[in-house]
Design a protein around this motif. Structure first.
Motif, PDB file in Angstrom:
ATOM      1  N   UNK A 177      -9.265  -2.470   3.767  1.00 18.38           N
ATOM      2  CA  UNK A 177      -8.164  -2.771   3.783  1.00 18.38           C
ATOM      3  C   UNK A 177      -7.824  -3.436   2.312  1.00 18.38           C
ATOM      4  N   UNK A 178      -6.615  -3.818   2.015  1.00 22.83           N
ATOM      5  CA  UNK A 178      -6.492  -4.214   0.686  1.00 22.83           C
ATOM      6  C   UNK A 178      -5.161  -5.120   0.364  1.00 22.83           C
ATOM      7  N   UNK A 179      -5.035  -5.794  -0.742  1.00 22.08           N
ATOM      8  CA  UNK A 179      -3.978  -6.672  -0.840  1.00 22.08           C
ATOM      9  C   UNK A 179      -3.681  -6.571  -2.618  1.00 22.08           C
ATOM     10  N   UNK A 180      -2.194  -6.838  -2.833  1.00 22.33           N
ATOM     11  CA  UNK A 180      -1.947  -7.035  -4.289  1.00 22.33           C
ATOM     12  C   UNK A 180      -1.169  -8.252  -4.162  1.00 22.33           C
ATOM     13  N   UNK A 181      -1.534  -8.746  -5.275  1.00 18.39           N
ATOM     14  CA  UNK A 181      -0.636 -10.060  -5.625  1.00 18.39           C
ATOM     15  C   UNK A 181       0.295 -10.049  -6.588  1.00 18.39           C
ATOM     16  N   UNK A 182       1.335 -10.785  -6.737  1.00 19.49           N
ATOM     17  CA  UNK A 182       2.554 -10.729  -7.463  1.00 19.49           C
ATOM     18  C   UNK A 182       2.034 -10.750  -9.129  1.00 19.49           C
ATOM     19  N   UNK A 183       0.954 -11.361  -9.435  1.00 19.32           N
ATOM     20  CA  UNK A 183       0.478 -10.968 -10.714  1.00 19.32           C
ATOM     21  C   UNK A 183      -0.271  -9.401 -10.998  1.00 19.32           C
ATOM     22  N   UNK A 235      -7.080  -6.908  -4.343  1.00 15.78           N
ATOM     23  CA  UNK A 235      -8.450  -7.326  -3.633  1.00 15.78           C
ATOM     24  C   UNK A 235      -8.623  -5.943  -2.780  1.00 15.78           C
ATOM     25  N   UNK A 236     -10.042  -5.663  -2.371  1.00 18.31           N
ATOM     26  CA  UNK A 236     -10.202  -4.533  -1.594  1.00 18.31           C
ATOM     27  C   UNK A 236     -11.294  -5.347  -0.647  1.00 18.31           C
ATOM     28  N   UNK A 237     -11.067  -5.181   0.625  1.00 17.57           N
ATOM     29  CA  UNK A 237     -11.561  -5.895   1.855  1.00 17.57           C
ATOM     30  C   UNK A 237     -12.253  -4.791   2.782  1.00 17.57           C
ATOM     31  N   UNK A 238     -13.614  -5.208   3.015  1.00 15.15           N
ATOM     32  CA  UNK A 238     -14.294  -4.149   3.938  1.00 15.15           C
ATOM     33  C   UNK A 238     -14.955  -4.955   4.990  1.00 15.15           C
ATOM     34  N   UNK A 259       0.842  -1.106   0.107  1.00 14.84           N
ATOM     35  CA  UNK A 259       0.127   0.172   0.271  1.00 14.84           C
ATOM     36  C   UNK A 259       0.878   1.034   0.129  1.00 14.84           C
ATOM     37  N   UNK A 260       0.808   2.098  -0.944  1.00 15.96           N
ATOM     38  CA  UNK A 260       1.655   3.194  -1.237  1.00 15.96           C
ATOM     39  C   UNK A 260       1.118   4.415  -0.920  1.00 15.96           C
ATOM     40  N   UNK A 261      -0.285   4.631  -0.869  1.00 16.39           N
ATOM     41  CA  UNK A 261      -0.903   5.872  -0.550  1.00 16.39           C
ATOM     42  C   UNK A 261      -2.281   5.573  -0.018  1.00 16.39           C
ATOM     43  N   UNK A 262      -2.876   6.285   0.942  1.00 18.95           N
ATOM     44  CA  UNK A 262      -4.224   5.895   1.455  1.00 18.95           C
ATOM     45  C   UNK A 262      -4.940   7.410   1.567  1.00 18.95           C
ATOM     46  N   UNK A 263      -6.000   7.289   1.075  1.00 17.64           N
ATOM     47  CA  UNK A 263      -7.203   8.206   1.528  1.00 17.64           C
ATOM     48  C   UNK A 263      -7.618   8.334   2.952  1.00 17.64           C
TER      49      UNK A 263
END
Lengths: 114, 115
Positions: free
Chosen positions: B65-71, B75-78, B54-58
């Motif tokens: 919360x979120x996640x980024x995968x190697x590809x 995902x965005x989780x609430x 996570x590089x920036x947040x509003x």
């Protein structure tokens, strides 16, 4: 806090008219001004402006940025019913990681009457 | 060339539940940004992922919360959903790094309704 204000909020014109949409911004570490068209869901990219005074054109659409006065305009000439949409303006700034965050205005709802 | 894709298209949840939204970026893009768009408003920036971080947040609470995968997909989780979380959630992708063009391309969005 970053702020982008668009005007007018809504506009109704007849087909064939020319319209001008306005966008003013206050964005920290400003880098670019972007315009999007949103019809149903996904905003569609129109223009990205980074230099002041240089007009960008795509068909009947054109846009220009004034970095001194902190505003941009989007012109649409010879409007068609397919131009009916919400037009979003966004100010972008660059983070330390080199990526861009966008701050959007509330949009201008344009309706073209046949 | 596939554009940005999001799933699901629509989702109905009950207050207090948790939800996961998914996004696959445009081919060649490595940065994913998430936005929340309430009715009649412009998209509001939630956060941005680049290189799986996570590089920036509003101005959104930690329930988001979120996640980024190697590809590069994300995902965005609430958690603990509130009625006010009802909105269109948009994912946008771009090419990150100091030499990129930064143009962000949006997916079709996920319409979340919380009852």
């Amino acid at each position: 806090e970053d702020k982008v204000v668009q005007s007018p909020l809504s506009l109704v014109v007849h087909e064939g008219d020319t319209v001008t949409l306005n966008c003013s911004y206050e964005v920290t570490n400003f880098r670019s001004l972007l315009w999007y068209k949103q019809e149903k869901k996904a905003p569609t990219f129109l223009f990205m402006l980074t230099s002041s005074g240089i007009e960008k054109k795509s068909g009947r659409l054109s846009s220009i940025l004034d970095k001194k006065e902190l505003f941009s305009i989007l012109n649409i000439t010879a409007t068609q019913t397919g131009d009916s949409a919400i037009y979003l303006c966004a100010g972008g700034f660059i983070s330390n990681f080199g990526n861009e965050k966008l701050t959007f205005g509330t949009g201008t709802r344009l309706t073209i009457i046949p | 060339d596939a554009g940005v894709t999001q799933s699901p298209t629509h989702l109905i949840k009950t207050r207090g539940q948790q939800v996961t939204l998914r996004c696959s970026p445009k081919s060649g893009h490595d940065t994913v940004s998430w936005y929340q768009q309430a009715l009649g408003q412009g998209p509001q920036f939630i956060f941005q992922y680049y290189e799986e971080e996570e590089r920036q947040r509003g101005n959104f609470p930690d329930r988001f919360s979120g996640h980024q995968f190697p590809n590069y997909s994300s995902e965005l989780n609430v958690n603990a959903l509130l009625l006010g979380d009802s909105a269109l959630y948009l994912c946008a992708s771009s090419r990150g790094g100091l030499t990129s063009s930064y143009e962000q391309y949006f997916g079709p969005g996920t319409r979340l309704t919380v009852t």
